[in-house]
Design an enzyme around this catalytic site. Sequence first.
Site, PDB file in Angstrom:
ATOM      1  N   TYR A  92      91.766 103.956  92.222  1.00  0.00           N
ATOM      2  CA  TYR A  92      91.561 104.585  90.925  1.00  0.00           C
ATOM      3  C   TYR A  92      91.374 103.498  89.860  1.00  0.00           C
ATOM      4  CZ  TYR A  92      93.361 108.806  93.221  1.00  0.00           C
ATOM      5  OH  TYR A  92      93.565 109.872  94.080  1.00  0.00           O
ATOM      6  N   PRO A 230      93.499 121.042  92.563  1.00  0.00           N
ATOM      7  CA  PRO A 230      94.032 122.406  92.563  1.00  0.00           C
ATOM      8  C   PRO A 230      93.298 123.358  91.625  1.00  0.00           C
ATOM      9  CG  PRO A 230      95.446 120.973  91.266  1.00  0.00           C
ATOM     10  CD  PRO A 230      94.442 120.083  91.942  1.00  0.00           C
ATOM     11  N   LEU A 231      92.610 122.810  90.620  1.00  0.00           N
ATOM     12  CA  LEU A 231      91.898 123.660  89.662  1.00  0.00           C
ATOM     13  C   LEU A 231      90.389 123.581  89.851  1.00  0.00           C
ATOM     14  CD1 LEU A 231      94.009 123.039  86.430  1.00  0.00           C
ATOM     15  CD2 LEU A 231      94.286 124.812  88.183  1.00  0.00           C
ATOM     16  N   LEU A 235      87.181 124.745  87.087  1.00  0.00           N
ATOM     17  CA  LEU A 235      86.709 126.110  87.300  1.00  0.00           C
ATOM     18  C   LEU A 235      87.875 127.084  87.284  1.00  0.00           C
ATOM     19  CD1 LEU A 235      83.946 126.208  90.080  1.00  0.00           C
ATOM     20  CD2 LEU A 235      83.795 127.076  87.739  1.00  0.00           C
ATOM     21  N   LEU A 236      89.003 126.685  87.900  1.00  0.00           N
ATOM     22  CA  LEU A 236      90.171 127.556  87.976  1.00  0.00           C
ATOM     23  C   LEU A 236      91.082 127.417  86.753  1.00  0.00           C
ATOM     24  CD1 LEU A 236      90.876 127.205  91.790  1.00  0.00           C
ATOM     25  CD2 LEU A 236      90.188 129.291  90.584  1.00  0.00           C
ATOM     26  N   LYS A 239      87.535 127.214  82.414  1.00  0.00           N
ATOM     27  CA  LYS A 239      86.896 126.399  81.375  1.00  0.00           C
ATOM     28  C   LYS A 239      85.414 126.678  81.246  1.00  0.00           C
ATOM     29  CE  LYS A 239      86.396 121.568  79.886  1.00  0.00           C
ATOM     30  NZ  LYS A 239      86.777 120.158  80.153  1.00  0.00           N
TER      31      LYS A 239
END
Length: 363
Positions: A92, A230-231, A235-236, A239
């Site tokens: 990262y 997780p999102l 999308l989950l 947004k």
Amino acid sequence: MTTKPQGEVLWRGKWEVSIAATHRPPLSTINGVIMNYKKLGHTDILVSPVALGCWGFVQDFHWGAQENAQSIATVYAALDAGINFFDTAEAYGDGRSEEVLGRALAGRRHQAVVASKVNGENLAPADLRRSCEASLRRLGTDYLDLYQIHWPNLAIPLAETMGELQELQAEGKIRAIGVSNFAVAGMQEVLPLGSIGSNQLPYNLLWRAIEFDIQPICQQRGVGILCYSPLMHALLADKYPTLADMPDSRARSRHFSGQRAQTRHGEAGCEAETMAALARIREICQEIGEPMAHVAIAWLMQRPAVTAVIAGARRPEQAVDNAEAARLVLSPDVVQALDDATEEVKQCLGPNPDMWQSQSRFY
């Protein structure tokens, strides 16, 4: 006619349910905050059910600009809200995420469970040791709670990698060994070689590929699943009104048409099925009066073998919001409704666990 159990009413409306006190998740206190902390797989390490993903601390094409002070404030907010689990990696930002997290945990390292990952190309014993020691320096600590193989590398014998990880463990430089992006073949090879605390995998309501065969082996062998994405790239989090509204940098998964600019899978995608699933998820969230992001995280926390959900945050309020999601418990009816809403997407995408490529890099 059925009698409702005595206990706390969790939802109103269509799915009004009660849960008896004896059925509530066990709670414990860490850093002065009460939460449903869990053991990491079969280890004795207690972690919050939501981990703070620290990839977003770096500045890159996916995340955009970020001030270090904002990232450090986010770590402080997470700790104060009860999140004790932090996930980073040498990949990262070429170690920048580790550096920022290390600065944030100065003076508070004892309150945190720190997980990092070694690059797949650094799995030969000497390279692995150098990577681990470099991560320790960047994080400003003398041990990692969890050290994970970021991606499999079939060119380097897994037995050699595990042998060096166990040496580092014996020296006290790492507490637990984990893997990431390991499918069934990889799990079958690594498990006889030593104790594996966790497998970090992409998993969310719109990406359920691991349920076909990877999740069952983790459940059978006591390996905790750490869920990333997780999102589903927001999308989950509700947004984006439509898939067309998503920027190309986030629309690279196999959900999307291979005609999108930054995809590399070449598949047709399943955009219509994904939009239909999102519409149904949105309805369920409205009916129970909870934000979609909270519901998506809570659904994951109630899946078999899941230990923690790795949710990124770049601002303090986002970390606090993730901690709130960790306290949400969905009724069985809600869980089933969400399963049903996303089953068609699950079947469309199939068991390939690689979210971005047709030729899976998982092993």
